[in-house]
Design an enzyme around this catalytic site. Structure first.
Site, mmCIF file in Angstrom:
data_model
loop_
_atom_site.group_PDB
_atom_site.id
_atom_site.type_symbol
_atom_site.label_atom_id
_atom_site.label_comp_id
_atom_site.label_asym_id
_atom_site.label_seq_id
_atom_site.Cartn_x
_atom_site.Cartn_y
_atom_site.Cartn_z
ATOM 1 N N LYS A 69 10.963 26.742 2.100
ATOM 2 C CA LYS A 69 10.150 26.345 0.954
ATOM 3 C C LYS A 69 10.948 26.450 -0.348
ATOM 4 O O LYS A 69 10.795 25.612 -1.248
ATOM 5 C CB LYS A 69 8.889 27.205 0.872
ATOM 6 C CG LYS A 69 7.866 26.909 1.949
ATOM 7 C CD LYS A 69 7.322 25.493 1.877
ATOM 8 C CE LYS A 69 6.381 25.288 0.707
ATOM 9 N NZ LYS A 69 5.784 23.928 0.700
ATOM 10 N N THR B 22 11.079 19.914 8.570
ATOM 11 C CA THR B 22 9.873 19.456 7.878
ATOM 12 C C THR B 22 9.913 19.778 6.395
ATOM 13 O O THR B 22 9.709 18.908 5.539
ATOM 14 C CB THR B 22 8.621 20.087 8.507
ATOM 15 O OG1 THR B 22 8.505 19.646 9.860
ATOM 16 C CG2 THR B 22 7.365 19.701 7.738
ATOM 17 N N THR C 274 4.801 28.356 -2.356
ATOM 18 C CA THR C 274 4.317 29.695 -2.021
ATOM 19 C C THR C 274 5.005 30.769 -2.849
ATOM 20 O O THR C 274 6.147 30.586 -3.291
ATOM 21 C CB THR C 274 4.569 29.978 -0.525
ATOM 22 O OG1 THR C 274 4.271 31.338 -0.231
ATOM 23 C CG2 THR C 274 6.027 29.730 -0.162
ATOM 24 N N ASP C 275 4.328 31.890 -3.022
ATOM 25 C CA ASP C 275 4.956 33.024 -3.710
ATOM 26 C C ASP C 275 6.041 33.691 -2.869
ATOM 27 O O ASP C 275 6.840 34.477 -3.386
ATOM 28 C CB ASP C 275 3.903 34.062 -4.116
ATOM 29 C CG ASP C 275 3.107 34.637 -2.953
ATOM 30 O OD1 ASP C 275 3.344 34.234 -1.797
ATOM 31 O OD2 ASP C 275 2.234 35.492 -3.195
ATOM 32 N N GLU C 276 6.108 33.336 -1.582
ATOM 33 C CA GLU C 276 7.087 33.984 -0.707
ATOM 34 C C GLU C 276 8.525 33.614 -1.057
ATOM 35 O O GLU C 276 9.463 34.293 -0.635
ATOM 36 C CB GLU C 276 6.787 33.651 0.755
ATOM 37 C CG GLU C 276 5.452 34.206 1.205
ATOM 38 C CD GLU C 276 5.222 34.077 2.695
ATOM 39 O OE1 GLU C 276 6.170 34.299 3.472
ATOM 40 O OE2 GLU C 276 4.090 33.743 3.082
ATOM 41 N N LEU D 195 -3.708 36.101 9.365
ATOM 42 C CA LEU D 195 -4.340 37.405 9.538
ATOM 43 C C LEU D 195 -5.866 37.362 9.545
ATOM 44 O O LEU D 195 -6.504 37.869 10.480
ATOM 45 C CB LEU D 195 -3.861 38.364 8.429
ATOM 46 C CG LEU D 195 -4.521 39.749 8.443
ATOM 47 C CD1 LEU D 195 -4.117 40.530 9.690
ATOM 48 C CD2 LEU D 195 -4.178 40.520 7.181
ATOM 49 N N TYR E 285 10.898 30.693 6.884
ATOM 50 C CA TYR E 285 9.856 29.898 6.222
ATOM 51 C C TYR E 285 10.044 29.899 4.707
ATOM 52 O O TYR E 285 10.072 28.846 4.059
ATOM 53 C CB TYR E 285 8.468 30.436 6.567
ATOM 54 C CG TYR E 285 7.395 29.978 5.595
ATOM 55 C CD1 TYR E 285 7.085 28.630 5.456
ATOM 56 C CD2 TYR E 285 6.708 30.897 4.805
ATOM 57 C CE1 TYR E 285 6.131 28.207 4.553
ATOM 58 C CE2 TYR E 285 5.744 30.484 3.895
ATOM 59 C CZ TYR E 285 5.456 29.140 3.772
ATOM 60 O OH TYR E 285 4.518 28.723 2.870
ATOM 61 N N LEU F 81 -0.497 15.549 12.335
ATOM 62 C CA LEU F 81 -1.410 16.202 13.276
ATOM 63 C C LEU F 81 -0.651 17.050 14.289
ATOM 64 O O LEU F 81 -0.799 16.909 15.510
ATOM 65 C CB LEU F 81 -2.304 15.172 13.986
ATOM 66 C CG LEU F 81 -3.248 14.388 13.082
ATOM 67 C CD1 LEU F 81 -4.104 13.444 13.917
ATOM 68 C CD2 LEU F 81 -4.132 15.316 12.252
ATOM 69 N N ARG G 10 7.287 42.931 12.158
ATOM 70 C CA ARG G 10 8.140 41.765 12.341
ATOM 71 C C ARG G 10 9.416 41.922 11.510
ATOM 72 O O ARG G 10 9.428 42.629 10.487
ATOM 73 C CB ARG G 10 7.397 40.489 11.956
ATOM 74 C CG ARG G 10 7.160 40.284 10.479
ATOM 75 C CD ARG G 10 6.337 39.027 10.258
ATOM 76 N NE ARG G 10 6.076 38.787 8.853
ATOM 77 C CZ ARG G 10 5.039 38.070 8.411
ATOM 78 N NH1 ARG G 10 4.173 37.562 9.265
ATOM 79 N NH2 ARG G 10 4.858 37.878 7.122
ATOM 80 N N GLY H 135 12.258 41.565 8.802
ATOM 81 C CA GLY H 135 12.298 41.117 7.415
ATOM 82 C C GLY H 135 10.943 41.019 6.749
ATOM 83 O O GLY H 135 10.759 40.217 5.827
#
Length: 350
Positions: A161, A99, A131-133, A197, A157, A34, A289, A291
C-alpha cells in the site's frame, strides 16, 4: 456525470456505494474482479437501479477501464481495490504487490490517458483509499500518525500500500493528475469479510469456537465505523485539495482484548448461551504473527480543520450495530464462510 468505484463489491467499497445512493442519484460504475472477499450480495438493494453498473474487471485492465471512463463521462475514480489482509500477505506476498502496486499503476495509466486527452471533466479526481498501516507502529505514549510522517511499513500488505501511494503521488507531481490520498484507521461494520478480527470473533462465538487473539491481545487500533469512513471520503472527494493527503480516524483507540470482551458482553445480552456462561470463556490466545504492529493511532486534525469532518459514531454504538447486523444476517455469513475460508482460519490460528 458518473463516478467509478474500484473494488466496489468488497467491504468498504460496497458500503461506500450504498451510502452514495442514499445521498443522491448520480450513477456509479462498479468494477471488481470478485476475488474471495468480493461479494455482489452486498449490493443487492441497489443492483436493479438504472444508475448502477457493474463490470467484472480488474484494475490492471487498462484498456477496458479507459473505454469506460470516456463512454460514461466519469468525473472521479475512487480506488478501493486491494488485497488487504495482513495475515494473507505474510503467507503469500506476491499477490499483494501485483494487485496493490502493479494494479494501481495500470489504473493510473487509464486515468492519465483520460485526463490528458481532454475528455475528462475539469473537476476530475483520482481518490486513492489507503491505510494507516503504511506509517508503521507507535509506542504507547507517541502521538497519532500525521500526514507528514514517514512511511515505515512492517508487513508485505503495508509495504504494497505504501508503494501504491507513492505511485499515486508521483502521477500527481509528474503528470498533473488531480489525485487525493486518504489513510484510514481500522474499519468495522456490516459486510466485512470474516477473516478480520471483529466479524471473526462474532461468528466464532456464535459457532461455539475459540475466539483467537494474537500474543497478549494488547495490540491497539483506532476503530472507525465504516459509514463514518464513507462520509469522510465523500467530503474529501467533494472538497479536498488535489495533491493533498488526509488521515481519517475514529477517535476510538482500543486494544484487541478490550474489543473482544466488548463483543462478548453484547452477545451475552442479545444471544445468551443456554449454559449461562459468558462468550468470554471462549477467548484463546494464540502465537503472535510475525512483525505484528503494536499500536496504530490517527491524528485526523487536518481533516477536521480544513474540511470540517469528524466521526459521528462512537465505538460503543458502532460495535453494537455491527453485532446486531451479523445476528440479523445469518444467510450472508453462511454464504461467505466457504470451505476455503474454514481451511484458512484453521491454518492461521492453529
Amino acid at each position: 456525470m458518473t463516478i467509478l468505484v474500484t473494488g466496489g463489491a468488497g467491504f468498504i467499497g460496497s458500503n461506500f456505494i450504498l451510502d452514495w445512493f442514499e445521498q443522491g442519484p448520480e450513477p456509479v460504475l462498479n468494477i471488481d474482479k470478485l476475488t474471495y472477499a468480493g461479494n455482489l450480495q452486498n449490493l443487492a438493494t441497489v443492483s436493479a437501479r438504472k444508475q448502477y453498473f457493474f463490470f467484472r474487471i480488474g484494475i490492471e485492465e487498462t484498456n477496458k477501464i479507459r473505454r469506460l471512463l470516456g463512454a460514461h463521462n466519469v468525473r472521479a475514480i475512487i480506488n478501493f481495490a486491494a488485497e488487504s489482509h495482513v495475515d494473507r500477505s505474510i503467507a503469500g506476498p506476491e499477490a499483494f504487490f501485483q494487485t496493490n502496486v502493479i494494479g494501481t499503476l495500470k489504473l493510473l495509466e487509464a486515468a492519465r490517458e483520460y485526463w490528458t486527452s481532454g475528455e475528462a471533466p475539469k473537476d476530475f479526481r483520482f481518490l486513492q483509499v489507503s491505510t494507516d498501516e503504511v506509517y508503521g507502529s507507535l509506542q504507547p505514549d507517541e502521538p497519532g500518525f500525521r500526514e507528514t510522517d514517514a512511511f515505515e511499513p512492517n508487513s508485505p500488505y503495508a509495504a504494497s500500500k505504501a508503494g501504491s501511494d507513492h505511485i499515486v503521488r508521483a502521477y500527481g507531481e509528474t503528470y498533473g493528475l488531480p489525485v487525493l490520498i486518504t489513510h484510514c484507521s481500522n474499519n468495522y461494520g456490516p459486510f466485512q469479510f470474516p477473516e478480520k478480527l471483529i466479524p471473526l470473533v462474532i461468528l466464532n462465538a456464535l459457532g461455539g469456537k475459540p475466539l483467537p487473539l494474537y500474543g497478549d491481545g494488547q495490540q491497539v487500533r483506532d476503530w472507525l465505523y465504516v459509514s463514518d469512513h464513507c462520509d469522510a471520503l465523500n467530503r474529501v472527494l467533494s472538497d479536498g485539495q488535489p495533491g493533498e493527503t488526509y488521515n481519517i480516524g475514529g477517535n476510538s483507540e482500543r486494544n484487541n482484548l478490550t474489543v473482544v470482551h466488548t463483543i462478548c458482553v453484547i452477545l451475552d445480552e442479545l444471544r445468551p448461551l443456554a449454559s449461562g456462561k459468558s462468550y468470554a470463556e471462549q477467548i484463546a490466545f494464540v502465537r503472535d504473527r510475525p512483525g505484528h504492529d503494536r499500536r496504530y493511532a490517527i491524528d485526523a486534525s487536518k481533516l477536521a480543520r480544513t474540511l470540517q469532518w469528524s466521526p459521528r459514531t462512537s465505538f460503543e454504538g458502532g460495535i453494537r450495530r455491527t453485532v446486531e447486523w451479523y445476528l440479523a444476517n445469518p444467510a450472508w455469513t453462511t454464504s461467505v464462510t466457504s470451505g476455503e475460508y474454514r481451511e484458512w482460519v484453521a491454518r492461521q490460528y492453529a
